[in-house]
Motif scaffolding. Structure first.
Motif, PDB file in Angstrom:
ATOM      1  N   THR A 139      -1.738  11.411  18.893  1.00 39.96           N
ATOM      2  CA  THR A 139      -2.933  11.240  18.118  1.00 39.96           C
ATOM      3  C   THR A 139      -3.767  10.116  17.856  1.00 39.96           C
ATOM      4  N   GLN A 140      -4.980   9.991  17.771  1.00 36.80           N
ATOM      5  CA  GLN A 140      -5.682   8.650  17.743  1.00 36.80           C
ATOM      6  C   GLN A 140      -5.690   8.099  16.422  1.00 36.80           C
ATOM      7  N   PRO A 141      -5.570   6.629  16.044  1.00 34.83           N
ATOM      8  CA  PRO A 141      -5.623   6.107  14.795  1.00 34.83           C
ATOM      9  C   PRO A 141      -6.993   6.321  14.323  1.00 34.83           C
ATOM     10  N   ARG A 142      -7.042   6.230  13.230  1.00 33.16           N
ATOM     11  CA  ARG A 142      -8.525   6.388  12.481  1.00 33.16           C
ATOM     12  C   ARG A 142      -8.797   5.507  11.302  1.00 33.16           C
ATOM     13  N   ARG A 143      -9.699   4.680  11.649  1.00 29.72           N
ATOM     14  CA  ARG A 143      -9.987   3.514  10.697  1.00 29.72           C
ATOM     15  C   ARG A 143     -10.376   3.843   8.910  1.00 29.72           C
ATOM     16  N   GLY A 144     -10.062   3.264   8.204  1.00 27.54           N
ATOM     17  CA  GLY A 144     -10.127   3.710   6.764  1.00 27.54           C
ATOM     18  C   GLY A 144     -11.497   3.689   6.300  1.00 27.54           C
ATOM     19  N   GLN A 145     -12.068   4.393   5.386  1.00 25.81           N
ATOM     20  CA  GLN A 145     -13.505   4.140   4.746  1.00 25.81           C
ATOM     21  C   GLN A 145     -13.854   2.998   4.244  1.00 25.81           C
ATOM     22  N   ASP A 146     -15.155   2.636   4.259  1.00 28.86           N
ATOM     23  CA  ASP A 146     -15.460   1.395   3.587  1.00 28.86           C
ATOM     24  C   ASP A 146     -15.789   1.852   1.913  1.00 28.86           C
ATOM     25  N   ILE A 147     -15.605   0.921   1.226  1.00 29.25           N
ATOM     26  CA  ILE A 147     -15.619   1.163  -0.209  1.00 29.25           C
ATOM     27  C   ILE A 147     -16.765   0.142  -0.779  1.00 29.25           C
ATOM     28  N   ALA A 172      -6.979   8.103   0.636  1.00 29.48           N
ATOM     29  CA  ALA A 172      -5.673   7.442   1.216  1.00 29.48           C
ATOM     30  C   ALA A 172      -4.677   8.485   1.329  1.00 29.48           C
ATOM     31  N   PRO A 173      -3.813   8.227   2.396  1.00 27.71           N
ATOM     32  CA  PRO A 173      -2.737   9.348   2.722  1.00 27.71           C
ATOM     33  C   PRO A 173      -2.136   9.744   1.709  1.00 27.71           C
ATOM     34  N   CYS A 174      -2.170  11.174   1.718  1.00 31.23           N
ATOM     35  CA  CYS A 174      -1.823  11.894   0.338  1.00 31.23           C
ATOM     36  C   CYS A 174      -0.194  11.874   0.078  1.00 31.23           C
ATOM     37  N   LYS A 175      -0.053  11.471  -0.988  1.00 22.90           N
ATOM     38  CA  LYS A 175       1.462  11.078  -1.399  1.00 22.90           C
ATOM     39  C   LYS A 175       2.333  12.321  -1.654  1.00 22.90           C
ATOM     40  N   ALA A 176       1.925  13.452  -1.898  1.00 23.27           N
ATOM     41  CA  ALA A 176       2.542  14.684  -1.994  1.00 23.27           C
ATOM     42  C   ALA A 176       3.046  15.087  -0.741  1.00 23.27           C
ATOM     43  N   CYS A 177       2.438  14.879   0.502  1.00 22.86           N
ATOM     44  CA  CYS A 177       3.060  15.445   1.817  1.00 22.86           C
ATOM     45  C   CYS A 177       2.985  14.218   2.639  1.00 22.86           C
ATOM     46  N   SER A 178       3.085  13.149   2.364  1.00 24.14           N
ATOM     47  CA  SER A 178       3.258  11.806   2.993  1.00 24.14           C
ATOM     48  C   SER A 178       1.894  11.871   4.211  1.00 24.14           C
ATOM     49  N   GLY A 234      -4.376  15.860   4.730  1.00 25.05           N
ATOM     50  CA  GLY A 234      -3.548  14.617   4.737  1.00 25.05           C
ATOM     51  C   GLY A 234      -4.057  13.529   3.950  1.00 25.05           C
ATOM     52  N   ARG A 235      -5.265  13.531   3.301  1.00 23.17           N
ATOM     53  CA  ARG A 235      -5.925  12.694   2.743  1.00 23.17           C
ATOM     54  C   ARG A 235      -6.115  13.089   1.272  1.00 23.17           C
ATOM     55  N   ALA A 236      -5.971  12.396   0.220  1.00 22.95           N
ATOM     56  CA  ALA A 236      -6.239  12.498  -1.164  1.00 22.95           C
ATOM     57  C   ALA A 236      -6.780  11.162  -1.760  1.00 22.95           C
ATOM     58  N   ARG A 237      -7.526  11.460  -2.939  1.00 23.66           N
ATOM     59  CA  ARG A 237      -8.083  10.662  -3.820  1.00 23.66           C
ATOM     60  C   ARG A 237      -7.101   9.932  -4.521  1.00 23.66           C
ATOM     61  N   SER A 238      -7.293   8.442  -4.202  1.00 17.74           N
ATOM     62  CA  SER A 238      -6.389   7.614  -4.911  1.00 17.74           C
ATOM     63  C   SER A 238      -6.954   6.481  -5.531  1.00 17.74           C
ATOM     64  N   GLY A 260     -11.008  -5.550   5.446  1.00 14.92           N
ATOM     65  CA  GLY A 260      -9.715  -4.910   5.459  1.00 14.92           C
ATOM     66  C   GLY A 260      -8.967  -4.512   3.996  1.00 14.92           C
ATOM     67  N   LYS A 261     -10.079  -4.595   2.854  1.00 18.89           N
ATOM     68  CA  LYS A 261      -9.779  -4.208   1.517  1.00 18.89           C
ATOM     69  C   LYS A 261     -10.079  -3.072   0.888  1.00 18.89           C
ATOM     70  N   GLY A 262     -10.813  -2.183   2.053  1.00 19.68           N
ATOM     71  CA  GLY A 262     -11.363  -0.854   1.763  1.00 19.68           C
ATOM     72  C   GLY A 262     -10.065   0.079   1.760  1.00 19.68           C
ATOM     73  N   ALA A 263     -10.245   1.458   2.111  1.00 18.37           N
ATOM     74  CA  ALA A 263      -9.420   2.380   2.119  1.00 18.37           C
ATOM     75  C   ALA A 263      -8.480   2.259   3.257  1.00 18.37           C
ATOM     76  N   PRO A 264      -7.352   2.594   3.044  1.00 13.37           N
ATOM     77  CA  PRO A 264      -6.387   2.743   4.098  1.00 13.37           C
ATOM     78  C   PRO A 264      -6.615   3.302   5.318  1.00 13.37           C
ATOM     79  N   GLY A 265      -6.232   3.077   6.403  1.00 16.57           N
ATOM     80  CA  GLY A 265      -6.649   3.834   7.743  1.00 16.57           C
ATOM     81  C   GLY A 265      -5.421   4.962   7.637  1.00 16.57           C
ATOM     82  N   GLU A 266      -5.502   5.693   8.813  1.00 17.01           N
ATOM     83  CA  GLU A 266      -4.738   7.012   8.933  1.00 17.01           C
ATOM     84  C   GLU A 266      -4.247   6.822  10.365  1.00 17.01           C
ATOM     85  N   ARG A 267      -2.950   6.966  10.493  1.00 21.41           N
ATOM     86  CA  ARG A 267      -1.934   6.973  11.737  1.00 21.41           C
ATOM     87  C   ARG A 267      -2.083   5.912  12.281  1.00 21.41           C
ATOM     88  N   GLY A 268      -1.843   4.579  11.430  1.00 23.73           N
ATOM     89  CA  GLY A 268      -1.800   3.281  11.997  1.00 23.73           C
ATOM     90  C   GLY A 268      -3.151   2.712  12.107  1.00 23.73           C
TER      91      GLY A 268
END
Length: 394
Positions: A139-147, A172-178, A234-238, A260-268
């Motif tokens: 799967t392809q890595p995905r950049r986090g959203q700008d805030i 951000a990555p959902c903590k409930a399901c990692s 796989g993403r939830a409000r944080s 790099g201070k915005g939302a975390p990326g997904e899959r690296g």
């Protein structure tokens, strides 16, 4: 953006530069257009905002040597859904073998391969294709959203700089399901895109272009038992609190970008950026003009007429003494060097002091007597004579 859109866009035309433009020429063109169409300079103008996005997209490709090379090579190959004619034109005698170009059936009865050699690397990186044969799926890595956030500073904090806490909410990555999207943490690979997050579609000429997979929404994974919190995304409000340093000399309405201070990326993938819009409160004494501070200082008529040494306050520092020359007119501006706001290079601007002659509303008997004597001594002088002469001559 789909592959087809990518290769059909003329980024050189967007920036108004020739195809052989140097890196410096591209950077200069981008900066000029970015200033002209920046949203802060065109508030409420939707067309300017879209133009700014287009300019930024073009600079992202042409400003990166590797991306520019891949873009140029892809544009050279594609044309209206297929390859452009070779040296012999549409009806010429120039021949080539697509098998040689992309790795068709090998001699000796070998199996057909995928994209091979240099061009395979170009298209593999440019179009974000899935892994090739024998490498499994990925799967392809995905950049986090700008805030975007806002902060209000005091006048002094804006001049000297400040560290402020910002509470932000983002995906951000959902903590409930990692971050898997599955309640049990065991999502399955999407059967439609085979885990790549992308699907191919025909575009004519024997080629296919890629788009995000609609079934897994580009994730490459599908939750068998969707997480109750993120509903399988796989993403939830944080929410989080971050200490942000606002640089000295920031102005009201300025938009600061923190990479790099915005939302975390997904899959690296990398994190997005944080944009902070700064609001600055006014000051009861000082004002600001670019890198200079301003202050209005009242003086007496005698000080303005005879000259005097006048003390002037500074922002968060000791007072300075300015020498008023005799005959200083009302409204004259003087300069105290190095007592202004901090510039980007660390130096300071100046303090601009405007003289305001104070007219007393009440006079003592002694002061009144002195002014009467002054009026008698200057009775022959008429400061308005030149005004009437100019009015007659006009």
């Amino acid at each position: 953006m789909s592959t087809k859109d990518f290769v059909e866009k003329d980024y050189y035309k967007v920036l108004g530069v020739p195809k052989d433009a140097t890196e410096a020429e591209i950077k200069k063109a981008y900066r000029k257009l970015a200033r002209e169409f920046h949203p802060d300079a065109n508030k409420g103008d939707v067309s300017a905002e879209e133009r700014f996005k287009e300019i930024s997209e073009a600079n992202d490709i042409l400003g990166d040597a590797k991306k520019r090379k891949e873009y140029d090579e892809a544009r050279a190959l594609f044309g209206n859904g297929g390859f452009r004619p070779g040296p012999g034109g549409a009806g010429g005698s120039f021949n080539f073998d697509l098998g040689d170009l992309f790795g068709g059936t090998q001699q000796g009865g070998g199996q057909a391969g995928g994209f091979g050699g240099g061009l395979g690397d170009v298209f593999g990186g440019l179009f974000n294709r899935g892994a090739g044969p024998g490498t499994g799926t990925r799967t392809q890595p995905r950049r986090g959203q700008d805030i975007e956030s806002e902060v209000t500073l005091s006048f002094t904090e804006a001049v000297d700089g400040a560290t402020v806490p910002l509470r932000m909410s983002s995906q951000a990555p959902c903590k409930a399901c990692s971050g898997t999207g599955d309640k049990n943490g065991t999502p399955r690979v999407c059967p439609t895109c085979v885990g790549t997050g992308q699907v191919s579609r025909g575009s004519g000429g024997g080629f296919s272009l890629t788009d995000p997979c609609a079934d897994c929404k580009g994730r490459g994974l599908i939750a068998e038992t969707p997480c109750d919190v993120c509903k399988g995304s796989g993403r939830a409000r944080s929410s989080r609190t971050m200490q942000v340093r606002i640089p000295a000399g920031v102005s009201n309405g300025q938009r600061i970008r923190l990479r790099g201070k915005g939302a975390p990326g997904e899959r690296g993938g990398p994190a997005g950026d944080l944009y902070v819009v700064v609001h600055v409160d006014s000051h009861p004494v000082f004002g600001r003009k670019d890198d200079n501070l301003t202050v209005t200082v009242p003086v007496t008529f005698a000080e303005a007429a005879l000259g005097a040494d006048v003390k002037v306050p500074t922002l968060n520092g000791p007072s300075v003494t300015l020498k008023l020359p005799p005959g200083t007119p009302n409204g004259r501006t003087m300069r105290a060097r190095g007592k202004g706001a901090v510039r980007k290079d660390g130096t300071r601007g100046d303090l601009l002091v405007t003289v305001e002659v104070a007219v007393p509303t009440e006079l003592s008997d002694k002061a009144r007597e002195a002014l009467e004597m002054y009026r008698e001594a200057t009775e022959s002088e008429d400061p308005r004579s030149a005004l009437f002469e100019s009015a007659k001559g006009a």
